[in-house]
Design an enzyme around this catalytic site. Sequence first.
Site, PDB file in Angstrom:
ATOM      1  CG  ASP A 198     -36.549 -13.017  64.283  1.00 48.60           C
ATOM      2  OD1 ASP A 198     -36.093 -12.141  63.442  1.00 48.60           O
ATOM      3  OD2 ASP A 198     -36.008 -13.187  65.300  1.00 48.60           O
ATOM      4  CG  HIS A 241     -31.885  -9.121  62.548  1.00 45.18           C
ATOM      5  ND1 HIS A 241     -32.509 -10.126  62.607  1.00 45.18           N
ATOM      6  CD2 HIS A 241     -32.543  -8.233  61.629  1.00 45.18           C
ATOM      7  CE1 HIS A 241     -33.641 -10.192  61.968  1.00 45.18           C
ATOM      8  NE2 HIS A 241     -33.554  -9.084  61.352  1.00 45.18           N
ATOM      9  CB  ALA A 285     -29.771  -4.868  68.346  1.00 45.82           C
TER      10      ALA A 285
END
Length: 309
Positions: A82, A211, A213
């Site tokens: 990530d 992203h 979220a």
Amino acid sequence: MPLTGSKELFKKAYADGYAIGGFNVNNMEILQGIVDAAQEVRSPLILQVSAGARKYARHEYLVKLVEAAVETTDVPIVLHLDHGEDFAICKSCIDGGFTSVMIDASSRLFAENIAETKKVVEYAHSRGVSVEAELGTLAGVEDDVNVNAEDATYTNPDQVKEFVERTGVDSLAIAIGTSHGAYKFKGEAKLDFARLDKISKLVPGFPIVLHGASSVPQHLVDLCNQYGGSLPGAKGVPEDMLRQAAQSAVCKINIDTDLRLAMTATIRKVFHEKPGEFDPRKYLGPARDAIKEIVKHKITKVLGSDNKA
Ligand code: G3H
Ligand code: 13P
Ligand code: ZN
């Protein structure tokens, strides 16, 4: 089932109108909560590791934990980096067993973002690894932002096709109003669905990633606050907006903050109810259960990826 890349999973998600959760992993309890949920509701899964998580838990430990998850389940699992900030960290994760990486060069100039992303794509694809990139930036986006500032921050649709074609990237994170953390909107929550629609039409069939979220559920904020926490004004993306996004070209939805809230609220509650408790299993166990519950909720009520494994 061995660790898998994301390409085939996204193809199915795009065609069937659901999204796969990108859930952040930092330790064994978080991992087990996520994986137990996905196994129970038969959902494919993206387990993502940030640079911070890698530093905290250490690359080798995380990879071995994820391997244990893969050995004891039969749903497709992707191990994803990530927000990799440069080629070096992406290479290290590719060489170290990840099946997907994100190169996040979104804070750099367009041409530099393209160049760094392309370099990662070439290295990753020759080793069968998928790549996510980002165009537009999320941080600091506020509800009352003026239009110029919004345009400077949100993904510019005019750049998307060129970026995708020149980099050969497999998926793209876009900025349409979400942001990281527990404080996403000051006023009314708003996502720029018109922008998402425009972008999807410019690159038909191409998987989009959201992203930032987390929904920051009020009951978890209340639970944290009830037992000594202080999270005034925490506010996330409403679930109906995420449901709408999941049915569109958005194939991956990233959730970390909600898992942190579930874990922290639960641990706070245990300590409040049993101030004398000092066996870590007595608070990390319930925290793991809480993570499982919230991930099951996300998969079945928001993402729609249950029974897609
Ligand atoms: O997008 C960021 C994720 O929530 C990971 O956060 O860098 O604190 O591990 P972290
Ligand atoms: P949240 O902070 O909204 O959970 O977003 C997580 C994320 O985007 C990880 O990359
Ligand atoms: Zn993110």
